[in-house]
Design a protein around this motif. Structure first.
Motif, PDB file in Angstrom:
ATOM      1  N   ARG B   9      45.512  43.661  39.128  1.00 55.92           N
ATOM      2  CA  ARG B   9      44.745  43.462  40.353  1.00 55.92           C
ATOM      3  C   ARG B   9      43.561  44.423  40.401  1.00 55.92           C
ATOM      4  N   TYR B  35      35.803  33.001  37.264  1.00 54.89           N
ATOM      5  CA  TYR B  35      34.623  33.269  38.069  1.00 54.89           C
ATOM      6  C   TYR B  35      34.473  34.775  38.250  1.00 54.89           C
ATOM      7  N   LEU B  88      34.322  41.493  40.957  1.00 55.10           N
ATOM      8  CA  LEU B  88      35.609  40.922  41.355  1.00 55.10           C
ATOM      9  C   LEU B  88      35.766  39.607  40.601  1.00 55.10           C
ATOM     10  N   PHE B  90      37.967  36.139  39.519  1.00 60.51           N
ATOM     11  CA  PHE B  90      38.974  35.184  39.946  1.00 60.51           C
ATOM     12  C   PHE B  90      39.218  34.149  38.861  1.00 60.51           C
ATOM     13  N   ALA B 101      40.608  23.502  43.894  1.00 61.25           N
ATOM     14  CA  ALA B 101      40.819  24.674  43.055  1.00 61.25           C
ATOM     15  C   ALA B 101      41.808  25.634  43.715  1.00 61.25           C
ATOM     16  N   PHE B 103      43.224  29.476  43.464  1.00 62.13           N
ATOM     17  CA  PHE B 103      42.737  30.743  42.934  1.00 62.13           C
ATOM     18  C   PHE B 103      43.843  31.776  42.800  1.00 62.13           C
ATOM     19  N   GLY B 104      43.713  32.606  41.781  1.00 67.02           N
ATOM     20  CA  GLY B 104      44.523  33.803  41.687  1.00 67.02           C
ATOM     21  C   GLY B 104      44.066  34.822  42.717  1.00 67.02           C
ATOM     22  N   GLN B 105      44.775  35.940  42.814  1.00 70.67           N
ATOM     23  CA  GLN B 105      44.506  36.952  43.830  1.00 70.67           C
ATOM     24  C   GLN B 105      43.317  37.848  43.501  1.00 70.67           C
TER      25      GLN B 105
END
Lengths: 112, 112
Positions: B9, B35, B88, B90, B101, B103-105
């Motif tokens: 993370r 992304y 950041l 994703f 879509a 998304f992951g965290q």
């Protein structure tokens, strides 16, 4: 080029209604989507418009006019938890990729 | 529970030290993307994959590599990270190219 325009920030009062506009210019059009992102979180899907007109999901509605290359997200009965950034995204096409093209996001600030 | 899982993370690294950000989805989705999100720029696609062993560049692929050896996994590799890759990140997956879509965290990467 491909681009989406949306306001950078909108302020509204709790309980009110707010509209976030999105205009787009893309190569091909395969639908307009809206995503919500809270600070520090991941984007989450809110709604999708593939055809002209209004789509309603609870307190949220989304509208599309393909002839105007325009859409909006309408949030009713605003709650403090709706404070977040809202992104419009168009599914366009570049060569073989049905790519999601994103606006820069609208930060929604809700005041009590 | 349907989800996209990214690790780590948070990551702070030094310029030039190779790193990998992992992404895994349990929804049997064919289409996966990476992304990066930077303030005022929305989400920009780095790489995408339409299925196992099928990957292609997005809008900002320079300095990144990906692989898709299994359907569920889509790691992002930075061979020689530089400070301008501080961002950041994703990972997202969808059922086909036109689907919603997920998304992951997110992975917050800092390169010093």
């Amino acid at each position: 080029g491909q681009s989406l325009e949306q306001p950078s920030e909108v302020t509204a009062v709790e309980g009110a209604i707010v509209q976030i506009n999105c205009t787009y210019q893309t190569s091909g059009f395969y639908g307009l989507s809206w995503y919500q992102q809270h600070d520090g979180g991941a984007p989450t899907f809110l709604s999708y418009n593939g055809l002209d007109g209004l789509e309603e999901t609870g307190r949220f509605s989304s509208f599309l006019s393909r002839s105007d290359s325009y859409g909006y997200l309408l949030l009713q009965e605003l709650q403090m938890k709706d404070s977040a950034s809202y992104f419009c995204a168009v599914r366009g096409k570049t060569s073989s990729n049905y790519q999601l093209i994103w606006g820069a996001g609208t930060k929604l600030i809700i005041k009590p | 529970e349907a989800q996209v899982t990214q690790n780590p993370r948070y990551l702070i690294t030094v310029t030039g030290k190779k790193l990998t950000v992992t992404c895994s989805q349990n929804m049997n989705h064919e289409y996966m993307s990476w992304y990066r999100q930077d303030p005022g720029l929305g989400l920009r696609q780095i790489y995408y994959s339409m299925n196992v062993e099928v990957t292609d560049k997005g809008d900002v692929p320079e300095g990144y590599k990906v692989s898709r050896k299994e359907k569920r996994n889509f790691p992002l590799i930075l061979e020689s990270p530089s400070p301008n890759q501080t961002s950041l990140y994703f990972c997202a997956s969808s059922l086909g190219q036109r689907g919603e879509a997920f998304f992951g965290q997110g992975t917050r990467l800092t390169v010093v």
